[in-house]
Write a protein that holds these residues in place. Structure first.
Motif: not given
Length: 155
Positions: A117-130
């Motif tokens: 869940r945490t990883l999914r939120k992180m990926v969604e929050a970054c929108g692929g721009n990390c």
């Protein structure tokens, strides 16, 4: 393979380590390892020094394999064997250990689901721009995704 008629009409079939390994679908090194760990008794040796295994060792190797597939460690398997357990179908000691194993497994699944869940939120929050950002004074670079993970864990 050796046939032993020395005990009246009882026929004992003895096999070399290679035959046992093939029959049990394990390596020769695995058999030797199990011997060193006390999971298998040291076999009789013939006049040439070769190990001679009885067919009972195949049952024990099957038990070890079944127990490993159920998630038991070699230490736990050795404890079961020392209690005289010969089948993973036996109730009592196997059931108690299986219940403990199931509880630990459920705890680990819960932990992993939380991480997912945490990883999914992180990926969604970054929108692929990390893209990585650099901290002041030459500190090691940190990516935005790791900083965001720390914040999400704190929340």
């Amino acid at each position: 393979m050796t046939l032993d008629y020395s005990q009246g009409s009882i026929v004992r079939v003895e096999m070399t380590i290679g035959r046992v390994a093939n029959a049990a679908r394990v390596s020769i090194d695995t058999i030797r390892f199990y011997e060193r760990r006390g999971l298998l008794a040291a076999p009789r040796r013939n006049f040439s020094g070769y190990r001679n295994y009885s067919e009972e060792v195949l049952d024990r190797l099957r038990f070890i394999g079944d127990a490993k597939r159920l998630g038991f460690t070699l230490k736990e398997i050795k404890e079961l064997l020392s209690q005289g357990v010969k089948s993973t179908n036996e109730c009592g000691p196997v059931t108690r250990k299986a219940e403990a194993k199931l509880t630990a497994m459920n705890d680990e699944i819960s932990r992993l689901l939380g991480l997912r869940r945490t990883l999914r939120k992180m990926v969604e929050a970054c929108g692929g721009n990390c893209a990585p950002t650099h901290a002041a004074r030459g500190e090691a670079s940190r990516s935005r995704i790791l900083n965001r993970a720390r914040k999400m864990r704190a929340e």
